[in-house]
Write a protein that holds these residues in place. Structure first.
Motif, short mmCIF file in Angstrom:
data_model
loop_
_atom_site.label_atom_id
_atom_site.label_comp_id
_atom_site.label_asym_id
_atom_site.label_seq_id
_atom_site.Cartn_x
_atom_site.Cartn_y
_atom_site.Cartn_z
N PHE A 74 33.23 2.27 88.44
CA PHE A 74 32.25 1.51 87.66
C PHE A 74 31.71 2.46 86.58
CE2 PHE A 74 32.33 -0.64 91.73
CZ PHE A 74 32.43 -1.97 91.35
N LYS A 75 31.70 1.98 85.36
CA LYS A 75 31.35 2.83 84.23
C LYS A 75 29.88 2.74 83.83
CE LYS A 75 35.58 4.21 83.90
NZ LYS A 75 35.92 5.57 84.37
N LYS A 76 29.18 1.68 84.26
CA LYS A 76 27.77 1.51 83.90
C LYS A 76 26.94 1.35 85.17
CE LYS A 76 28.62 -0.68 79.40
NZ LYS A 76 28.37 -1.88 78.56
N ASP A 98 26.44 -2.21 87.23
CA ASP A 98 26.90 -3.31 86.39
C ASP A 98 28.33 -3.64 86.81
OD1 ASP A 98 27.83 -5.00 84.43
OD2 ASP A 98 27.22 -3.74 82.74
N SER A 101 31.37 -3.64 84.51
CA SER A 101 31.87 -2.36 84.01
C SER A 101 33.01 -1.82 84.88
CB SER A 101 30.74 -1.33 83.94
OG SER A 101 30.37 -0.88 85.23
N GLU A 103 36.51 -0.84 86.25
CA GLU A 103 37.73 -0.45 85.54
C GLU A 103 38.73 0.08 86.55
OE1 GLU A 103 38.74 2.98 82.38
OE2 GLU A 103 37.33 1.47 81.63
N THR A 110 42.15 -4.84 86.24
CA THR A 110 40.76 -4.78 85.78
C THR A 110 40.23 -6.18 85.49
OG1 THR A 110 40.98 -2.55 84.86
CG2 THR A 110 39.21 -3.92 83.97
N LYS A 114 37.32 -8.90 87.91
CA LYS A 114 36.10 -9.52 87.39
C LYS A 114 36.01 -11.02 87.73
CE LYS A 114 35.86 -6.23 83.55
NZ LYS A 114 35.77 -6.06 82.09
N LYS A 126 25.39 -7.81 89.13
CA LYS A 126 24.83 -6.53 89.56
C LYS A 126 25.07 -6.32 91.05
CE LYS A 126 20.31 -5.98 89.67
NZ LYS A 126 18.91 -5.76 89.23
#
Length: 215
Positions: A74-76, A98, A101, A103, A110, A114, A126
């Motif tokens: 998770f990037k965020k 998030d 986010s 990846e 990816t 989602k 979230k």
């Protein structure tokens, strides 16, 4: 008959050749239960509030199916360590992730992650974790703890307990954890293809190194 046996042997060899070892097999499994109350007691005097950010931390995972495994992250995310100096068990940690986010190591995956098959990021944007208890493990090193907290993921909130290495220095607090959770405990039940089933256990890898304010 001999030809049939030969074909069967070749099929078994192919199955073993193309199957993937379970990356969660040798990882500690988080225990799950009903969500626990979160303490509302005031912070002890001297508590430091340290910010968890993607610049100082990583939230990664490894998931697998029969044929291969996939790395993701998770990037965020944003969170806090409420550090009581020299008292890890009295400290607290929380983080908001998030989910959009996410990846993976494959662009197509990816996108699939989602969708409602997995994280359903439109409906559940979230994921959160709030610690409720941090207890030392009697390992003799003073750095190994069981962390218990409420994990909200995919609209489901459960208490989970997992081992972590936690170290406090003059400059930072680091938290390293590598454990498995069962995705189905959180309502993520997509099975995958009939000939390439997705495994239930997912490895979570947390690597936090959060700086302390200069004294």
């Amino acid at each position: 008959m001999r030809k049939t046996l030969t074909s069967l042997v070749l099929l078994l060899i192919a199955a073993f050749t193309y199957s993937c070892a379970d990356p969660a097999a040798d990882k500690p499994k988080a225990t799950t239960g009903s969500a626990a109350p979160v303490s509302a007691s005031p912070k002890p005097a001297g508590t430091e509030s340290l910010n968890i950010t993607p610049e100082n931390s990583k939230v990664d995972f490894v998931a697998s199916k029969v044929t291969r495994s996939h790395n993701g992250s998770f990037k965020k995310f944003a969170g806090k360590i409420e550090l009581v100096p020299n008292s890890i068990p009295d400290s607290r940690v929380s983080i908001d992730i998030d989910t959009a986010s996410v990846e993976a190591d494959d662009p197509q995956l990816t996108g699939h992650l989602k969708t409602p098959d997995f994280f359903d990021v439109a409906k559940f944007p979230k994921a959160t974790f709030v610690s409720t208890k941090i207890e030392p493990i009697n390992s003799g090193d003073g750095k190994t703890f069981n962390v218990t907290g409420n994990l909200e993921l995919h609209g489901v909130t459960k208490s989970i307990t997992f081992p972590a290495n936690i170290q406090e220095t003059a400059d930072s607090v680091s938290v390293d954890a590598d454990f498995a959770i069962n995705r189905k405990d959180f309502g993520i039940v997509y099975a995958g293809k009939a000939d390439d089933l997705i495994r239930d256990n997912v490895v979570l890898k947390l690597a936090l190194k959060v700086p302390r304010a200069k004294q």
